[in-house]
Design an enzyme around this catalytic site. Structure first.
Site, PDB file in Angstrom:
ATOM      1  N   ASP A  21       1.180  -0.964  -0.356  1.00 50.05           N
ATOM      2  CA  ASP A  21      -0.585   0.105   0.141  1.00 50.05           C
ATOM      3  C   ASP A  21       0.904   1.067  -0.054  1.00 50.05           C
ATOM      4  O   ASP A  21       2.153   1.478   0.783  1.00 50.05           O
ATOM      5  CB  ASP A  21      -0.881  -0.089   1.100  1.00 50.05           C
ATOM      6  CG  ASP A  21      -1.730   0.811   1.005  1.00 50.05           C
ATOM      7  OD1 ASP A  21      -2.002   1.270   0.271  1.00 50.05           O
ATOM      8  OD2 ASP A  21      -2.317   1.356   2.031  1.00 50.05           O
ATOM      9  N   ARG A  25       0.156   7.361  -2.818  1.00 55.06           N
ATOM     10  CA  ARG A  25       0.873   8.736  -2.409  1.00 55.06           C
ATOM     11  C   ARG A  25       2.657   9.071  -2.054  1.00 55.06           C
ATOM     12  O   ARG A  25       2.430  10.308  -1.678  1.00 55.06           O
ATOM     13  CB  ARG A  25       0.136   8.127  -0.254  1.00 55.06           C
ATOM     14  CG  ARG A  25      -1.158   8.466  -0.360  1.00 55.06           C
ATOM     15  CD  ARG A  25      -0.929   8.323   1.274  1.00 55.06           C
ATOM     16  NE  ARG A  25      -1.524   6.691   1.119  1.00 55.06           N
ATOM     17  CZ  ARG A  25      -1.728   5.720   1.718  1.00 55.06           C
ATOM     18  NH1 ARG A  25      -1.615   5.815   3.075  1.00 55.06           N
ATOM     19  NH2 ARG A  25      -2.153   4.057   1.643  1.00 55.06           N
ATOM     20  N   TRP A  26       2.292   7.990  -2.786  1.00 52.93           N
ATOM     21  CA  TRP A  26       4.069   8.408  -2.660  1.00 52.93           C
ATOM     22  C   TRP A  26       4.696   9.189  -4.021  1.00 52.93           C
ATOM     23  O   TRP A  26       5.270  10.486  -4.150  1.00 52.93           O
ATOM     24  CB  TRP A  26       4.817   6.716  -3.125  1.00 52.93           C
ATOM     25  CG  TRP A  26       6.240   6.551  -3.346  1.00 52.93           C
ATOM     26  CD1 TRP A  26       7.662   7.203  -2.969  1.00 52.93           C
ATOM     27  CD2 TRP A  26       6.992   7.335  -4.417  1.00 52.93           C
ATOM     28  NE1 TRP A  26       8.508   7.103  -3.207  1.00 52.93           N
ATOM     29  CE2 TRP A  26       8.742   7.334  -4.532  1.00 52.93           C
ATOM     30  CE3 TRP A  26       6.735   7.526  -6.020  1.00 52.93           C
ATOM     31  CZ2 TRP A  26       9.364   7.499  -5.640  1.00 52.93           C
ATOM     32  CZ3 TRP A  26       7.543   7.315  -7.139  1.00 52.93           C
ATOM     33  CH2 TRP A  26       9.075   7.581  -6.766  1.00 52.93           C
ATOM     34  N   HIS A  38       3.072   3.710  -8.884  1.00 51.72           N
ATOM     35  CA  HIS A  38       3.126   1.992  -9.352  1.00 51.72           C
ATOM     36  C   HIS A  38       4.266   1.910 -10.156  1.00 51.72           C
ATOM     37  O   HIS A  38       4.656   0.647  -9.379  1.00 51.72           O
ATOM     38  CB  HIS A  38       1.654   1.660 -10.238  1.00 51.72           C
ATOM     39  CG  HIS A  38       0.837   1.683  -9.450  1.00 51.72           C
ATOM     40  ND1 HIS A  38       0.117   1.626  -8.269  1.00 51.72           N
ATOM     41  CD2 HIS A  38      -0.646   2.988  -9.891  1.00 51.72           C
ATOM     42  CE1 HIS A  38      -1.081   2.081  -7.979  1.00 51.72           C
ATOM     43  NE2 HIS A  38      -2.062   2.812  -8.678  1.00 51.72           N
ATOM     44  N   SER A  66      -6.414  -5.820  -6.090  1.00 56.40           N
ATOM     45  CA  SER A  66      -7.790  -6.540  -5.370  1.00 56.40           C
ATOM     46  C   SER A  66      -9.092  -5.917  -6.309  1.00 56.40           C
ATOM     47  O   SER A  66      -8.917  -5.838  -7.367  1.00 56.40           O
ATOM     48  CB  SER A  66      -8.171  -5.475  -4.298  1.00 56.40           C
ATOM     49  OG  SER A  66      -8.398  -4.364  -4.097  1.00 56.40           O
ATOM     50  N   GLU A  68     -11.782  -5.272  -5.660  1.00 58.19           N
ATOM     51  CA  GLU A  68     -11.999  -3.495  -5.354  1.00 58.19           C
ATOM     52  C   GLU A  68     -11.306  -2.820  -6.350  1.00 58.19           C
ATOM     53  O   GLU A  68     -11.848  -1.411  -6.507  1.00 58.19           O
ATOM     54  CB  GLU A  68     -12.456  -3.219  -3.680  1.00 58.19           C
ATOM     55  CG  GLU A  68     -13.505  -3.509  -3.113  1.00 58.19           C
ATOM     56  CD  GLU A  68     -13.079  -5.760  -1.934  1.00 58.19           C
ATOM     57  OE1 GLU A  68     -11.958  -5.999  -2.823  1.00 58.19           O
ATOM     58  OE2 GLU A  68     -13.378  -5.893  -2.368  1.00 58.19           O
ATOM     59  N   ARG A  72     -11.334   1.309  -9.775  1.00 64.27           N
ATOM     60  CA  ARG A  72     -10.532   3.194  -9.479  1.00 64.27           C
ATOM     61  C   ARG A  72     -10.783   3.929 -11.558  1.00 64.27           C
ATOM     62  O   ARG A  72     -11.469   1.840 -12.261  1.00 64.27           O
ATOM     63  CB  ARG A  72      -8.657   2.368  -9.421  1.00 64.27           C
ATOM     64  CG  ARG A  72      -8.596   1.988  -8.281  1.00 64.27           C
ATOM     65  CD  ARG A  72      -7.307   2.269  -7.884  1.00 64.27           C
ATOM     66  NE  ARG A  72      -7.196   1.324  -6.187  1.00 64.27           N
ATOM     67  CZ  ARG A  72      -5.282   0.765  -6.327  1.00 64.27           C
ATOM     68  NH1 ARG A  72      -4.820   1.769  -6.877  1.00 64.27           N
ATOM     69  NH2 ARG A  72      -5.875   1.160  -4.109  1.00 64.27           N
ATOM     70  N   LEU A 132      11.874 -20.718  -3.387  1.00 62.62           N
ATOM     71  CA  LEU A 132      10.751 -19.436  -2.807  1.00 62.62           C
ATOM     72  C   LEU A 132      10.265 -19.710  -3.560  1.00 62.62           C
ATOM     73  O   LEU A 132       9.437 -19.884  -4.882  1.00 62.62           O
ATOM     74  CB  LEU A 132      11.028 -18.293  -2.805  1.00 62.62           C
ATOM     75  CG  LEU A 132      10.149 -17.306  -2.421  1.00 62.62           C
ATOM     76  CD1 LEU A 132      11.030 -16.212  -1.139  1.00 62.62           C
ATOM     77  CD2 LEU A 132       9.454 -16.486  -3.391  1.00 62.62           C
ATOM     78  N   ARG A 189       1.701  -4.731   6.240  1.00 65.38           N
ATOM     79  CA  ARG A 189       0.484  -3.513   5.529  1.00 65.38           C
ATOM     80  C   ARG A 189       2.057  -2.747   5.312  1.00 65.38           C
ATOM     81  O   ARG A 189       2.211  -2.200   6.634  1.00 65.38           O
ATOM     82  CB  ARG A 189      -0.948  -3.741   5.591  1.00 65.38           C
ATOM     83  CG  ARG A 189      -1.481  -2.587   5.614  1.00 65.38           C
ATOM     84  CD  ARG A 189      -2.873  -2.127   5.606  1.00 65.38           C
ATOM     85  NE  ARG A 189      -3.219  -1.404   4.530  1.00 65.38           N
ATOM     86  CZ  ARG A 189      -4.435  -1.368   3.731  1.00 65.38           C
ATOM     87  NH1 ARG A 189      -5.604  -1.843   3.611  1.00 65.38           N
ATOM     88  NH2 ARG A 189      -4.856  -0.847   2.881  1.00 65.38           N
ATOM     89  N   ILE A 196      -7.070  -4.930   6.607  1.00 66.40           N
ATOM     90  CA  ILE A 196      -6.657  -6.263   6.255  1.00 66.40           C
ATOM     91  C   ILE A 196      -7.075  -5.966   4.312  1.00 66.40           C
ATOM     92  O   ILE A 196      -6.490  -6.934   3.590  1.00 66.40           O
ATOM     93  CB  ILE A 196      -6.878  -7.495   6.896  1.00 66.40           C
ATOM     94  CG1 ILE A 196      -8.462  -7.144   7.819  1.00 66.40           C
ATOM     95  CG2 ILE A 196      -5.809  -7.101   8.280  1.00 66.40           C
ATOM     96  CD1 ILE A 196      -8.045  -8.627   8.736  1.00 66.40           C
ATOM     97  N   GLU A 208       0.465 -13.021  12.691  1.00 69.64           N
ATOM     98  CA  GLU A 208       0.776 -12.148  13.015  1.00 69.64           C
ATOM     99  C   GLU A 208       0.585 -10.853  12.493  1.00 69.64           C
ATOM    100  O   GLU A 208       1.238 -11.059  10.873  1.00 69.64           O
ATOM    101  CB  GLU A 208       1.982 -12.116  13.557  1.00 69.64           C
ATOM    102  CG  GLU A 208       2.112 -13.363  14.874  1.00 69.64           C
ATOM    103  CD  GLU A 208       1.552 -13.150  16.194  1.00 69.64           C
ATOM    104  OE1 GLU A 208       1.654 -11.968  16.584  1.00 69.64           O
ATOM    105  OE2 GLU A 208       1.454 -14.176  16.430  1.00 69.64           O
TER     106      GLU A 208
END
Length: 245
Positions: A21, A25-26, A38, A66, A68, A72, A132, A189, A196, A208
């Protein structure tokens, strides 16, 4: 040996999931279009993936887009899809060379056909890699995932292939996108938000949660190390009483 040294030398969580996230804003803080944030965020993905590999993390899940996010502005969504194409075309050879297995979770029906083909090819190419596992959540919403799993089980019961008594925590979990992926141990996050956001709601039951102020484009090895050290300071009881595991 000091407590700090013990933390630094401790094994990392097997599965780390990150809600990336702060790209917009960055960019805004620098007077740049959101799309610049992005693009910078893709660089952070590379840094964190490399750090996770070096640390010995087994699974890294990134909340990339997402369900959602489809609401955008059209231009921003188009740019995000362009970046996705760029990543799938330009990064897969490197992932494969480094032994990384790629998995995509989410609703592929809303993605463009060429992107679905790129995903399928990337997953096939890296399927046998044993390093990984990079899980990218694309067009993903956890409530929808759980609802789809419940619908699948209801259809199985209706068809007589299973009984209602066989609808269990295990059978529902086996019907999720992540059926063969262990639940996350640590969820991070970025950007200072403490939500979340419809991400891995079922899977993070005992994870956690670590919320950091750093915007995603600025997130790197040091921030990942700090989050892992915070993870190791936690007493994970999985709902048991104090003093038990």
């Amino acid at each position: 040996m000091s407590g700090a040294a013990v933390l630094l030398n401790a094994r990392p969580p097997a599965h780390i999931a990150i809600i990336m996230d702060g790209n917009g804003r960055w960019a805004t803080r620098r007077g740049l279009p959101r799309t610049a944030g992005h693009k910078k965020g893709v660089e952070a993905v590379r840094r964190v993936l490399e750090a996770a590999r070096e640390l010995g993390v087994s699974y890294l899940t990134l909340f990339s887009f997402s369900s959602e996010n489809w609401s955008r502005p059209e231009g921003e969504v188009s740019e995000l899809m362009h970046l996705l194409r760029f990543y799938l075309r330009g990064e897969i050879a490197t992932l494969h060379k480094n032994g990384v297995r790629l998995r995509i979770i989410g609703d592929r029906s809303r993605l463009a056909p060429d992107i679905v083909t790129l995903i399928r090819n990337a997953e096939t190419l890296t399927a046998n890699n044993t390093g990984l596992t990079l899980v990218m959540a694309l067009s993903y919403g956890s409530r929808q995932e759980i609802a789809n799993a419940a619908r699948h089980l209801a259809e199985e019961v209706k068809a007589g292939r299973m009984t209602a008594d066989q609808v269990t925590v295990e059978s529902l979990g086996a019907s999720l996108y992540t059926q063969d992926i262990p639940d996350p141990d640590l969820v991070i996050r970025t950007s200072g938000e403490k939500r979340i956001s419809n991400f891995l709601l079922w899977q993070m039951a005992y994870a956690e949660l670590v919320f950091v102020e750093t915007l995603w484009p600025d997130f790197g090895r040091q921030e990942l190390d700090d989050a892992i050290q915070e993870f190791h300071r936690r007493d994970r009881r999985y709902g048991a009483t104090v003093g038990t595991r």
